[in-house]
Write an enzyme that holds these catalytic residues in place. Structure first.
Site, PDB file in Angstrom:
ATOM      1  N   ARG A  30      91.939  40.813  12.534  1.00 19.65           N
ATOM      2  CA  ARG A  30      92.002  41.611  13.760  1.00 19.65           C
ATOM      3  C   ARG A  30      93.297  41.417  14.534  1.00 19.65           C
ATOM      4  NH1 ARG A  30      86.162  41.868  16.912  1.00 19.65           N
ATOM      5  NH2 ARG A  30      84.857  42.439  15.138  1.00 19.65           N
ATOM      6  N   HIS A  76      86.947  50.785   7.797  1.00 16.41           N
ATOM      7  CA  HIS A  76      86.941  49.950   9.004  1.00 16.41           C
ATOM      8  C   HIS A  76      85.619  50.132   9.739  1.00 16.41           C
ATOM      9  CE1 HIS A  76      89.297  47.405  11.654  1.00 16.41           C
ATOM     10  NE2 HIS A  76      88.927  48.115  12.702  1.00 16.41           N
ATOM     11  N   TYR A 120      90.459  66.844  20.404  1.00 15.81           N
ATOM     12  CA  TYR A 120      91.466  67.760  20.938  1.00 15.81           C
ATOM     13  C   TYR A 120      92.865  67.525  20.353  1.00 15.81           C
ATOM     14  CZ  TYR A 120      87.929  68.688  24.504  1.00 15.81           C
ATOM     15  OH  TYR A 120      86.781  69.034  25.152  1.00 15.81           O
TER      16      TYR A 120
END
Length: 761
Positions: A30, A76, A120
């Site tokens: 991470r 993931h 969007y």
């Protein structure tokens, strides 16, 4: 308690082992980037998923929701919001120096506004991201199973660019963190090439190629060079970063300050709020107003309370009390080989990248070699089929099991290998039998290929593959060839993304902190006489008092004195470099005369390849004659030669092999200029023919058929022209009619007794 799933152990041990597993997972999967490709797993998976979706830099865009969904479903197993945030960061050119994602739509801005929802916006990869994955289909890196074992994902990307330092990284793990600033890719490539050429290069040497970070938002680094060197050597440190600003004249004595670049990771809206708070709380009474006039660029207006306010004093106050100056911490904590966390130096990070590039090169070469061997095996089978076409057709047509029959047939007696289109002489290796691969290829061959022209094409293809195979074998066996190939790849990266490409030039500058107090700094320095001593190798020191200039002074072995003169601690020294750049050095900052001094290059940014042409005391209102080795020159006021930063100021423009050669003062009443070339020709002309400029190349002083300028000086015609003869005596020529002429003419041979070194002093 018969359940096999139950175990008895102390609670502290159970919690400790499980927390350790969590900590290792956080560190490796991470928070910390890999030193080889500079990516964390989430970024690596985003780019790989976009590659699988064929979102190349020249192709079309896809919805960000589709991309984040594929990443989450295939590689993931975390929240889609976290994945989209990570992808949006890769597309923000104000956050990342070389964006890896090309975003279309609202991906946020420097004010701190969040990107639009993933439904969007659209995205695709950039050319830089494609460069990170170049060679992924050629067994360049290892693959591993994804989280559910249904797919494969790369453990690391091939990374043809040093992405870790180019784009930087930040993250917080358990018990450790990382924070790496972005750098200029062109400079990183230069450092890598130097490291290939000189593997044992010192960390200080790499600073000549990578002087410091290069932030996407620009700004000015005011950290001392020695602190930067220490930070890169140890992997820990910090950089003071200031906003870039300028004073804008409004006429009638009015002015305002325009901030054009702000420090990295500073939100513009928060910065303006803080400045407005300083005005409201009257913590900076000399600041009257702040306005944001930014459009696509940054333009923050700071209005002073009065036109009599010193701009440097105002900005110095704001630097101390706002985020116009920040401190970027460096903690180069990365994963070496993808497993071991380590705080690395600049050299270690570059070495990890280069070692990775070598491993990728070897694996790609070996993969290509295997492909060539397989193709050569197939081509041998085709050539056997062409030279024994009737027998092959007969077996395929009449035999019930043509493949085993082709493999049992002994072709060695009738087949000879073709070495060219018209020469078949060398017998083939082996026992003359076809392999399974060859037999299968023959059976799958189309009938249209059974023509003479195709046979010639196969021969040419085989010869070309044999030549390529020999080159690959040489590459795999010669380490020097491998590093040469890596260097060529890095030069190609520089050509694609370097300083000469759009957006590739350095954005962040360097400067001294230069915090201006309320009173001039000269007023805070005690005025004392000193003697400045500078050696030929550039070691400078200041000795107390005005000593005898002819006294013997100590220098380092192999060094000798060059400049020795009297001055005062309140004076400023000007240094002219051979590249035409002038540097300002306060006399009060010179090291004491007890030792042998310090290098000038540590005090100003004088390049190693540049030489010191002249060192002199700044005279307010004084003028100097500057000239280059090509014979071009002009008159420059010394006020225009003052530099505000340690990087100096370009005054004399030179190109190629031309260097600055002459820098002599003009005395009151001087009306003539004498110029002598390396050809010993002397020319005298009126000083009025020379222009007065602040910067430029100048005009031609003397014309040369070969050679260049040797020396020049100004003098008063009524006093005559003087020089030191070989015996050290001063000689004066009063009648200069013979050498008088127009500027840019060739001149005539110097008078008898003129020094053999063609210099006046």
């Amino acid at each position: 308690m018969d359940d096999d799933r139950l175990s008895a152990e102390p609670l502290s041990r159970a919690i400790g082992s499980r927390y350790l597993q969590y900590a290792l997972s956080t560190i490796m999967h991470r928070a910390l980037p890999d030193a080889r490709d500079g990516l964390k797993p989430v970024h690596r998976r985003i780019l790989y998923a976009m590659r699988e979706l064929r979102l190349g830099s020249t192709g079309g865009f896809r919805k960000s929701a589709k991309i984040s969904g594929d990443v989450m479903g295939n590689y993931h197993p975390h929240g889609d919001a976290a994945i989209y945030d990570a992808m949006a960061r890769l597309a923000q050119d104000f956050v990342i120096r070389y964006p890896l994602v090309d975003g279309q739509g609202n991906f946020g801005n420097i004010d701190g506004d969040n990107p639009a929802a993933s439904r969007y916006t659209e995205a695709r990869m950039t050319a830089m991201a494609e460069a990170l994955m170049q060679g992924l289909d050629e067994n360049a890196v290892d693959f591993r199973d994804n989280y559910d074992g249904t797919l494969q994902e790369p453990e690391v990307l091939p990374a043809t660019v040093p992405n870790l330092l180019a784009n930087g990284a930040s993250g917080i793990a358990v018990g450790m963190a990382t924070n790496i600033p972005p750098h200029n890719l062109d400079e990183l490539v230069g450092a890598c090439l130097h490291l290939i050429k000189t593997p044992d290069a010192r960390d200080e040497t790499l600073l000549n190629y990578v002087p410091g970070p290069d932030f996407p938002t620009g700004g000015t680094i005011v950290e001392p060079r020695e602190n930067i060197a220490e930070a890169y050597r140890t992997g820990r440190g910090a950089f003071r970063l200031r906003a870039r600003w300028e004073t804008e004249d409004l006429g009638r004595g009015q002015w305002q300050i325009v901030v054009t670049e702000i420090p990295h990771q500073v939100q513009k809206s928060k910065l303006i709020e803080k400045l407005a708070e300083l005005i409201q709380t009257k913590k900076v009474p000399i600041l009257a107003d702040v306005r944001d006039e930014s459009a696509d660029d940054i333009r923050i207006i700071l209005e002073p309370r009065s036109k009599n306010v010193d701009p440097d004093v105002l900005m110095g106050t704001l630097f101390r009390q706002s985020d116009l100056e920040t401190r970027f911490s460096l903690n180069m904590n990365v994963l070496i080989d993808g497993r071991t966390p380590k705080v690395c130096s600049l050299k270690e990070v570059l070495r990890a990248f280069l070692d990775h590039r070598r491993e990728v090169l070897l694996r790609r070469a070996q993969h290509r070699l295997e492909k060539i061997d397989h193709r050569l095996e197939v081509l041998e089978g085709f050539l056997i089929a062409f030279l024994n076409l009737d027998r092959v057709i007969d077996i395929i047509r009449y035999d019930e099991a043509p493949k085993p029959a082709l493999m049992r047939e002994d072709w060695g007696r009738s087949f000879v290998r073709a070495t060219s289109e018209a020469d078949y002489a060398t017998p083939p290796p082996g026992d003359g039998e076809l392999t399974e691969v060859q037999a299968e290829a023959i059976l799958n061959m189309r009938l249209r290929s059974l023509r003479r022209l195709e046979e010639m094409e196969l021969i040419r293809e085989r010869d070309a593959l044999m030549e390529e195979r020999a080159d690959l074998e040489d590459l795999l066996s010669d380490e020097a060839l491998q590093w040469g190939r890596i260097a060529d790849e890095l030069r190609d990266v520089r050509a694609r993304f370097g300083a000469k490409t759009p957006g590739g030039a350095r954005r962040t500058g360097f400067a001294e902190a230069g915090e201006t107090p309320d009173v001039p700094i000269e007023a805070m320095i005690e005025r004392e006489p000193i003697t400045v001593v500078c050696s030929r190798m550039g070691w400078i020191r200041a000795m107390k008092g005005h000593i005898d200039l002819s006294s013997d002074l100590k220098f380092r072995d192999g060094d000798e004195g060059r400049f020795v003169f009297h001055t005062e601690t309140t004076d400023k020294l000007l240094i002219l470099g051979s590249q035409g750049r002038v540097y300002t050095l306060p006399a009060a900052n010179l090291p004491g005369g007890r030792g042998l001094g310090e290098p000038v290059r540590l005090m100003v940014d004088l390049p190693n390849e540049a030489e010191i042409v002249d060192l002199f005391v700044y005279r307010p209102g004084g003028k100097r004659l500057l000239a280059s080795s090509s014979g071009d020159g002009f008159i420059v006021p010394e006020d225009e030669m003052l530099a505000q930063t340690r990087t100096g100021k370009q005054v004399l423009n030179v190109r190629g092999d031309v260097v600055a050669k002459v820098c002599v003062p003009l005395a009151d009443g001087d009306d003539e200029v004498a110029v002598v070339g390396e050809n010993r020709k002397l020319l005298v002309f009126p000083i009025a023919e020379l222009p007065e400029m602040a910067r430029g190349k100048g005009v031609r002083l003397q014309k040369y058929k070969d050679g260049g300028l040797s020396d020049a000086r100004s003098f008063r015609l009524s006093d005559g022209l003087s020089w030191l003869d070989p015996a050290g005596r001063t000689r004066t020529e009063a009648d200069l009619t013979e050498w008088a002429g127009k500027r840019a003419s060739a001149g005539r041979m110097a008078p008898r007794g003129f020094p053999r070194d063609n210099r006046f002093t």
